[in-house]
Motif scaffolding. Sequence first.
Motif: not given
Length: 389
Positions: A146-151, A154-158, A300-301, A326-334
């Motif tokens: 299996v191969a994985m990465m996360a980008h 602004a928000e978390f997304y699957q 919320d992912c 994707y992982f969130g680093i600026a929640t609600g900022s747009g």
Amino acid sequence: MREKVLEIIKEIKAELIQLNEYIYNNPELGYEEFKSSKAHMALLKKHNFHVIEGYLGMETAFRAEYKGKKEGPTIAYLAEYDALPEIGHGCGHNLLGTVSTGAGIVLSKFVDQIGGRVVVFGTPAEETSGAKVVMVEKGAFDDVDVAMMAHPDAEFYQSGSSLALEAIQFTFRGKTAHAASSPEKGINALDAVIQTFNSINALREHILPTAKIHGVIIEGGKAANIVPDLAIAQFYIRATTKKYLKELSEKVKNCARGASLATGAKLEITNYEASYDNMVTNKTLSKIYNENLKSLGVEDCEKVRKTSGSLDMGNVSHVCPAIHPYFGIATGSGIVPHTRELAEATLTEEAHDSMVKTIGALVLTGIDVIVDKELLKAIKDEFNSNEDK
């Protein structure tokens, strides 16, 4: 197990923050990431990974491996670290690569006990002609389970999908002549490019609404009183599946062939960048990752990030089960990708907190795949039966 994973992440957190900030402060374009790749390799070597530098002939690529004392599945994490012109790490690859290297290091602390092998791939130039394409073509993932990465975002997304892409260049060669006194002696290469655009614009009425064709003219002549003998157009062609992309690309090429026939200009068709396959998320693997992320406090992912862009991770997903959440680093900022604002957000406390949780989820998912044979079988069964490839 979760507490032990978080404990190890805490132990190396300062090293990871240092790596993230160093790459942020030293932005390098694709295939020029000499400082960035060396920084990743140095940290992996420190944690007892065997590192192959200049992997597969690419100077800033690497393969770092840690093999456990017992046999087991191979878990791969993919690190990106290329920047964008002008705005540096506006796509957050400084933090993305740090998360992948961090996940590899943390999982390596478990595989002596539970078995398996951890591989961290250093993958240059995602923004342009992605190294993952070359790696896939040369069999780098043939032994990966299996191969994985996360980008960062602004928000978390699957993990979701991306469009397959082909980058096509049409080079038309004609014959110069004086455009006023003897135009009949010339062959206008620019006319061929313009006719190609007109034909493609007519084609758009008859393609799937999810497909995209967009292009530019990069060479079209030097003076209005000279019939242009050289004209060049570049196009991106995108589609939801690799199969339809192939069909659509041939139709676009036929537009250029027709223009060549109509004007008399000679045509050369080439690819000016690597072609990207559509991203095929392994839903079984993605579900386990999301469950692990929730266990670490990220509720919320479940949202899926809809993208009309393309990823070279797509090519990887066609040869082994893969996810790209994707992982969130600026929640609600747009904040959106490819901006200075997103680059700055990679240095915040929120980014550091999300880094810890994302590494934790990637590692726990790797552990689940290694210890649960039925889970791995389900992941591979889905991969083998998927019709989106």
